[in-house]
Write a protein that holds these residues in place. Sequence first.
Motif, PDB file in Angstrom:
ATOM      1  N   ALA A 187       0.823  -1.204   0.000  1.00  0.00           N
ATOM      2  CA  ALA A 187       0.000   0.000   0.000  1.00  0.00           C
ATOM      3  C   ALA A 187       0.863   1.261   0.000  1.00  0.00           C
ATOM      4  O   ALA A 187       0.559   2.239  -0.691  1.00  0.00           O
ATOM      5  N   ALA A 188       1.959   1.244   0.760  1.00  0.00           N
ATOM      6  CA  ALA A 188       2.854   2.400   0.790  1.00  0.00           C
ATOM      7  C   ALA A 188       3.514   2.626  -0.558  1.00  0.00           C
ATOM      8  O   ALA A 188       3.716   3.767  -0.989  1.00  0.00           O
ATOM      9  N   ALA A 189       3.840   1.542  -1.250  1.00  0.00           N
ATOM     10  CA  ALA A 189       4.473   1.647  -2.561  1.00  0.00           C
ATOM     11  C   ALA A 189       3.508   2.144  -3.626  1.00  0.00           C
ATOM     12  O   ALA A 189       3.929   2.704  -4.651  1.00  0.00           O
ATOM     13  N   LEU A 190       2.205   1.941  -3.393  1.00  0.00           N
ATOM     14  CA  LEU A 190       1.194   2.329  -4.382  1.00  0.00           C
ATOM     15  C   LEU A 190       0.465   3.595  -3.953  1.00  0.00           C
ATOM     16  O   LEU A 190      -0.736   3.738  -4.163  1.00  0.00           O
ATOM     17  N   ASP A 191       1.211   4.522  -3.395  1.00  0.00           N
ATOM     18  CA  ASP A 191       0.594   5.724  -2.832  1.00  0.00           C
ATOM     19  C   ASP A 191       0.611   6.907  -3.789  1.00  0.00           C
ATOM     20  O   ASP A 191       0.136   7.989  -3.444  1.00  0.00           O
ATOM     21  N   ASN A 192       1.146   6.757  -4.986  1.00  0.00           N
ATOM     22  CA  ASN A 192       1.225   7.904  -5.893  1.00  0.00           C
ATOM     23  C   ASN A 192       0.127   7.841  -6.952  1.00  0.00           C
ATOM     24  O   ASN A 192      -0.519   6.806  -7.146  1.00  0.00           O
ATOM     25  N   ASP A 193      -0.085   8.923  -7.652  1.00  0.00           N
ATOM     26  CA  ASP A 193      -1.198   9.030  -8.606  1.00  0.00           C
ATOM     27  C   ASP A 193      -1.039   8.117  -9.803  1.00  0.00           C
ATOM     28  O   ASP A 193      -2.023   7.747 -10.439  1.00  0.00           O
ATOM     29  N   ASP A 194       0.212   7.760 -10.119  1.00  0.00           N
ATOM     30  CA  ASP A 194       0.480   6.954 -11.310  1.00  0.00           C
ATOM     31  C   ASP A 194       0.877   5.530 -10.925  1.00  0.00           C
ATOM     32  O   ASP A 194       1.740   4.928 -11.553  1.00  0.00           O
ATOM     33  N   ALA A 195       0.244   4.982  -9.869  1.00  0.00           N
ATOM     34  CA  ALA A 195       0.690   3.716  -9.287  1.00  0.00           C
ATOM     35  C   ALA A 195       0.229   2.486 -10.055  1.00  0.00           C
ATOM     36  O   ALA A 195       0.827   1.418  -9.929  1.00  0.00           O
ATOM     37  N   PHE A 196      -0.823   2.604 -10.844  1.00  0.00           N
ATOM     38  CA  PHE A 196      -1.426   1.430 -11.483  1.00  0.00           C
ATOM     39  C   PHE A 196      -1.345   1.539 -13.005  1.00  0.00           C
ATOM     40  O   PHE A 196      -1.323   2.648 -13.549  1.00  0.00           O
ATOM     41  N   PRO A 197      -1.318   0.400 -13.692  1.00  0.00           N
ATOM     42  CA  PRO A 197      -1.283  -0.967 -13.176  1.00  0.00           C
ATOM     43  C   PRO A 197       0.068  -1.278 -12.539  1.00  0.00           C
ATOM     44  O   PRO A 197       1.103  -0.805 -13.005  1.00  0.00           O
ATOM     45  N   ALA A 198       0.018  -2.085 -11.483  1.00  0.00           N
ATOM     46  CA  ALA A 198       1.221  -2.398 -10.716  1.00  0.00           C
ATOM     47  C   ALA A 198       1.525  -3.891 -10.778  1.00  0.00           C
ATOM     48  O   ALA A 198       0.624  -4.725 -10.703  1.00  0.00           O
ATOM     49  N   ILE A 199       2.801  -4.187 -10.915  1.00  0.00           N
ATOM     50  CA  ILE A 199       3.280  -5.563 -10.894  1.00  0.00           C
ATOM     51  C   ILE A 199       4.171  -5.709  -9.673  1.00  0.00           C
ATOM     52  O   ILE A 199       5.163  -4.995  -9.526  1.00  0.00           O
TER      53      ILE A 199
END
Length: 272
Positions: free
Chosen positions: A100-112
């Motif tokens: 969750a901390a790693a995916l905290d920015n506006d451009d986080a997805f899609p994430a692998i």
Amino acid sequence: MSDKAEKQYHFVVMAAQRLGIINPLAEAAGVSHKCLVEIEGKPLVEWTLSGIVDSGLARQITISIEDETALEKAGYVRGLMDSGLVRVVRSGENIFDSVAAALDNDDAFPAIITTADNVLFTPEIFGFFCKEAERFDACAGMASKETLYSKYPGGQERFHKFRDGEFTNCNIFGIMNPKALAAASVFRTGGQFLKAPQAKLIGAFGLFNAIAYKAAWFKRDAAFAKLGNKFGLDLGVVDMPFPESPIDVDNERTLAFATDILKTREAEPATA
């Protein structure tokens, strides 16, 4: 991959130590983290990162680790950080909080999401997973026991048992949109569910699903679809046809497996 991929992804590389646990491989190698243990002249994390970078699939790479200073002597990693492709985010107390901390920015997805010890993942393997992951909101890469043992008997020893066979985790996951992050919450309580006690499984999946998993009542894809329904997501599995894909570096045995495979790969161009 020879051409830059049209679609790119945010890769998250999990590199933190488990809370309160000193990794035996790191201790034996005299380094602070397992991701810094060298294999064939490179730290584990460098092998993983170079596979991602060479794939051309990375829009951004986030390394999740307790302290950025642990990476100071990893020259390849520091170079990627200086270029702006790689950033470091402090890990949380458990896998979910770290993701969750790693995916905290506006451009986080899609994430692998993958791990720093996935040293055998090639650009081809990353490319295959990313393409297949587009079919789901969230997914996990898995290989069948038959696929793994067709080339590497004993490459892994733990398997998820379903009605239609035994499968092993490949330590790569797709979280393709913001709502899919909810699926990762299973790691807050049920984490590594091959090792999780029954109480944690019940907390993560619910009583019926936990019993069904332990008893192997469902076929694999049906089990994931049912779990996805719990979150209102299209949750699925990417079948990995690569025998190397489930072999990460967990211990001396898998370190030896990975070393032999990398040596064979290095020798192939010379003998071709």
